[in-house]
Design a protein around this motif. Structure first.
Motif, PDB file in Angstrom:
ATOM      1  N   MET A   1      63.930 -48.597 -22.978  1.00 13.82           N
ATOM      2  CA  MET A   1      64.631 -50.146 -23.097  1.00 13.82           C
ATOM      3  C   MET A   1      65.829 -50.244 -23.329  1.00 13.82           C
TER       4      MET A   1
ATOM      5  N   CYS B   1      65.167 -50.862 -14.511  1.00 13.42           N
ATOM      6  CA  CYS B   1      65.984 -52.066 -14.567  1.00 13.42           C
ATOM      7  C   CYS B   1      66.359 -52.311 -12.959  1.00 13.42           C
TER       8      CYS B   1
ATOM      9  N   ASP C   1      62.994 -53.245 -11.123  1.00  5.11           N
ATOM     10  CA  ASP C   1      62.660 -54.625 -11.487  1.00  5.11           C
ATOM     11  C   ASP C   1      63.377 -55.773 -10.898  1.00  5.11           C
TER      12      ASP C   1
ATOM     13  N   GLU D   1      71.610 -53.423 -17.043  1.00  5.82           N
ATOM     14  CA  GLU D   1      71.409 -54.745 -16.576  1.00  5.82           C
ATOM     15  C   GLU D   1      72.985 -55.321 -17.012  1.00  5.82           C
TER      16      GLU D   1
ATOM     17  N   GLY E   1      64.801 -45.775 -17.954  1.00  7.76           N
ATOM     18  CA  GLY E   1      65.113 -47.361 -18.354  1.00  7.76           C
ATOM     19  C   GLY E   1      65.861 -47.702 -17.336  1.00  7.76           C
TER      20      GLY E   1
ATOM     21  N   TYR F   1      67.425 -49.872 -20.009  1.00 10.24           N
ATOM     22  CA  TYR F   1      67.023 -50.960 -19.263  1.00 10.24           C
ATOM     23  C   TYR F   1      68.083 -52.173 -19.215  1.00 10.24           C
ATOM     24  N   VAL F   2      68.432 -52.415 -20.947  1.00 11.42           N
ATOM     25  CA  VAL F   2      69.202 -53.401 -21.023  1.00 11.42           C
ATOM     26  C   VAL F   2      70.475 -53.109 -20.915  1.00 11.42           C
TER      27      VAL F   2
ATOM     28  N   ALA G   1      68.953 -60.057 -24.386  1.00 15.01           N
ATOM     29  CA  ALA G   1      68.474 -59.516 -23.281  1.00 15.01           C
ATOM     30  C   ALA G   1      67.003 -59.489 -23.323  1.00 15.01           C
ATOM     31  N   GLN G   2      66.313 -59.987 -22.274  1.00 16.32           N
ATOM     32  CA  GLN G   2      64.755 -60.141 -21.881  1.00 16.32           C
ATOM     33  C   GLN G   2      64.464 -58.331 -21.590  1.00 16.32           C
ATOM     34  N   MET G   3      63.455 -57.945 -21.891  1.00 16.99           N
ATOM     35  CA  MET G   3      63.112 -56.847 -21.753  1.00 16.99           C
ATOM     36  C   MET G   3      61.555 -56.449 -21.346  1.00 16.99           C
TER      37      MET G   3
END
Ligand SMILES: Cc1cc2nc3c(=O)[nH]c(=O)nc-3n(C[C@H](O)[C@H](O)[C@H](O)COP(=O)(O)O)c2cc1C
Length: 265
Positions: free
Chosen positions: A77, A228, A231, A84, A224, A80-81, A35-37
């Motif tokens: 993060m 996400c 974003d 997602e 996070g 976030y990940v 994953a991109q973060m």
């Protein structure tokens, strides 16, 4: 639409016993581990069989992840990940629930080969939702008012914390902020606060008591998760921007900590 997907997602604690195909699981794990973060930190996710949680029935398959608590933004993060991936799971018809507390941590941490400088912030079961929730799940949802969220104007502000943001004034950020409002959070505390000022969207954590330990702060995951949602909704709406950590020095209410800013291009 990401907003609808975020609103459709709910914590699933009762599963139907059917194991997802291996190809589905492989794709999910591949996404998680590549994953991109916004602020890159190292983390690792594993698929674990034969695990359990006292609040989960109908699956013994889990995803657990770990990161280094010494790395700045690691928990944010991680939130976030994994969120997602959870939204992706929702899209695929898979059920999930963030579990940061109600599990046998020792058992999970042993399977993750957790090192001294690592933490395992949360896990989620994986499977297909059962048609009917268990009684325990129904009661848990009532206990934390899982179906409701705080009003928009108590979460989001314009220029300063003294000025609540109305949905009308939210302008291009309306959908992204509504997507944040739909996010899951530990005990449904919704600790995300946002101040919109001059094309910058500042994210803050409103600390509740009892979440910070020596190595972790579970509400950082919530932040996070909110980032996400914001974003993904901005990307979908064509709002371009980038994340920075640069505290604007806005006067904060008590127990409120600056986390990060989305700067609109
Ligand atoms: C970081 C985090 C930790 C959580 N930990 C638990 C947990 O340990 N056990 C549990 O049953 N639910 C847990 N939850 C789920 C929340 O209770 C749930 O997201 C919230 O009540 C909102 O309900 P919803 O997800 O159905 O919208 C957690 C959620 C988050 C985001």
């Amino acid at each position: 639409m990401i907003k609808e997907l975020a609103e459709k997602r709910r914590s699933v604690r009762t599963f139907d016993g059917k194991r997802p195909d291996q190809a589905v699981l492989d794709e999910l794990m591949e996404r998680l581990n590549t994953a991109q973060m916004p602020f890159p930190v190292s983390m690792e996710f594993r698929l674990l069989d034969h695990m359990s949680s006292p609040v989960i029935s109908g699956t013994d398959l889990y995803i657990a992840g770990k990161c280094r608590y010494t790395e700045p933004m690691a928990e944010v993060m991680f939130g976030y990940v994994l969120e997602e991936a959870i939204l992706y799971m929702t899209e695929q018809g898979l059920g999930s629930v963030w579990i940061g507390g109600t599990m046998d941590r020792k058992a999970f941490e042993a399977k993750m080969d957790l090192q001294e400088d690592e933490i395992m912030p949360a896990v989620t079961p994986v499977g297909y939702p059962a048609k009917k929730m268990s009684l325990k799940e129904t009661l848990m949802r009532k206990g934390v008012k899982a179906d409701s969220r705080m009003p928009f104007m108590e979460l989001f502000f314009r220029d300063s914390f003294g000025c609540p943001l109305t949905e009308t004034d939210a302008g291009q950020y309306l959908m992204s902020l509504q997507t944040v409002q739909a996010a899951p959070s530990a005990v449904n505390k919704q600790p995300w606060r946002v101040v919109v000022r001059d094309g910058a969207v500042h994210f803050y954590e409103r600390h509740d008591k009892g979440y910070v330990t020596e190595k972790s702060d579970m509400q950082k995951l919530d932040l996070g998760i909110a980032m996400c949602h914001f974003d993904l909704a901005c990307k979908e709406a064509g709002i371009k921007g980038s994340w920075v950590i640069s505290d604007p020095g806005i006067r904060c209410p008590e127990n409120t900590e600056y986390i990060a800013t989305f700067i609109t291009e």
